[in-house]
Design an enzyme around this catalytic site. Sequence first.
Site, mmCIF file in Angstrom:
data_model
loop_
_atom_site.group_PDB
_atom_site.id
_atom_site.type_symbol
_atom_site.label_atom_id
_atom_site.label_comp_id
_atom_site.label_asym_id
_atom_site.label_seq_id
_atom_site.Cartn_x
_atom_site.Cartn_y
_atom_site.Cartn_z
ATOM 1 N N HIS A 142 0.814 -1.221 0.000
ATOM 2 C CA HIS A 142 0.000 0.000 0.000
ATOM 3 C C HIS A 142 0.848 1.272 0.000
ATOM 4 C CE1 HIS A 142 -3.679 -2.181 0.455
ATOM 5 N NE2 HIS A 142 -3.447 -2.579 1.685
ATOM 6 N N ASP A 179 -3.087 -10.500 -2.107
ATOM 7 C CA ASP A 179 -3.612 -9.950 -0.862
ATOM 8 C C ASP A 179 -5.055 -9.506 -1.114
ATOM 9 O OD1 ASP A 179 -2.347 -8.425 1.866
ATOM 10 O OD2 ASP A 179 -4.142 -7.511 1.026
ATOM 11 N N HIS A 181 -6.617 -6.989 -0.197
ATOM 12 C CA HIS A 181 -6.741 -5.549 -0.406
ATOM 13 C C HIS A 181 -5.971 -5.138 -1.655
ATOM 14 C CE1 HIS A 181 -7.074 -6.201 4.060
ATOM 15 N NE2 HIS A 181 -8.245 -5.670 3.750
ATOM 16 N N ASP A 267 -4.983 -12.648 3.776
ATOM 17 C CA ASP A 267 -6.202 -12.063 4.326
ATOM 18 C C ASP A 267 -7.439 -12.332 3.476
ATOM 19 O OD1 ASP A 267 -4.907 -10.467 2.498
ATOM 20 O OD2 ASP A 267 -4.835 -8.695 3.765
#
Length: 368
Positions: A142, A179, A181, A267
Site C-alpha cells: 500500500h 492480498d 486488499h 487475508d
Amino acid sequence: MTTGFFMDERCFWHAGGNYAFTMPVGGLVQPLAAGGLPENPETKRRLRNLMEVTGLMAELDVRSASPATRDDLLRVHPAAYLDDFKRLSDAGGGELGLRTPFAAGGFEIAALSAGLSIAAVEAVAKGDLDNAYALSRPPGHHALPDFPNGFCLLANIAIAIEAAKAKGLVRRVAVLDWDVHHGNGTEAIFYDRDDVLTISLHQEGNYPLDTGALADRGDGAGAGYNINLPMHAGSGHTAYLHALDRVVLPALDAYQPDMIIVACGFDASIVDPLARMQATAETFAEMTQRIKAVAQKLCGGKLVLVHEGGYSEAYVPFCGHATIAALADSDITAPDPHAKNFRIRQPSPAFDAFLRASIDDMAQELNL
C-alpha cells in the site's frame, strides 16, 4: 530444488506506536504491546513456529539480509519522505500517513523488511536459489512513494525490483498481488511503465476504497500493463483458482516476464477479520502451484513470494505453511484443522457459478 526463506527476528519487533501502548523493555528484547493493530507479529511468528515444529524450516535455505540502503530506498521514495520518517522514528515514533503507526526504531525495521525482499529477489535472479519466500514485516504493497498507507511504510516489492534492475539482474518483472486488499502502492509506482506488469486480485470495495477498478489499466508507456480484478465478497476456492486460470495465467503468458513476484497476503482466508472472502489453506497452496508452474514455463522458475497481509493468528500459519511447502516441493504437511468445516462453508453452486461468470465478464473486458 532450493527454496530460500528470508526472515529476521527484528521484523517481529515492529510496533503500533500511537495506536497501541508499547513498553520498551531493552534494546535486545521485543517491546511489550498492550492491544493495538490487526497487523501484529503473532501471525508471522506463529507461521515460523509451525514451520519449525513440522520440520519444513529444515528443508529451506534460511537467511537474513542487510537493511535496504538509502540508495535502495531513494529509487522509490523521495528524500524528504525518508528524512521525515527517520526523524520521527528517532524521536520515538508516530504516524506519517494513513493507518501506518510505528514506534521508535520503525525506520530501521522497515528498511530491514525491504532488505529481506531485496535479498530474496537478488538471490533468485542470480540463480543462487530456485525460488524464495520473504517474511517481510512491516508489509509494503500500500505504500506510495511519499505517503505510507495501510500498515505499509516502505514499498518492499518495488524497492526490490528497482534494486535488481539497477544491478542488471532483471528486465521485465510481473507482480501478482493476491492480498485481499488492492495493491495500490505497487500499482501507482509502476502505473506508467511497461517493464513491470502489475496484477491485483482483491475484494471489491474493501481497502483502499477509491482504487482497484477494472478500468484502471495504466498510463502512457504503461497502458495495458496494470490489471485489476475486483472480486465479489464471498469468493472462495473455486473462484480464486478460476481467476488465476482465466486472467492471471494468460496475462503472464502474454507478458513473458524474467521473474514473477507475488505479493502474498493471506487475508483472503475464510476467517480473516479484515475481509469477507472464503479462501482456504488449500486455495493458497494450489495458487502457488499454478504460479510456480507458469514461472517454470516462462522464466526458468524464478519466483519470489513476499509476505503482505493476513490477520488471523489461528489460520495464517496454516495458509503460510501450505504455501511455502508448495513453493519448496515439500512433502511435509501441517494438516488444516478447519479443512472439513471450511469446505462445507464454501459458496453454494449457484453463487459460485455467478462468481466465475463475473470473472469471465471481466476477462472479456480485459481482452484476455
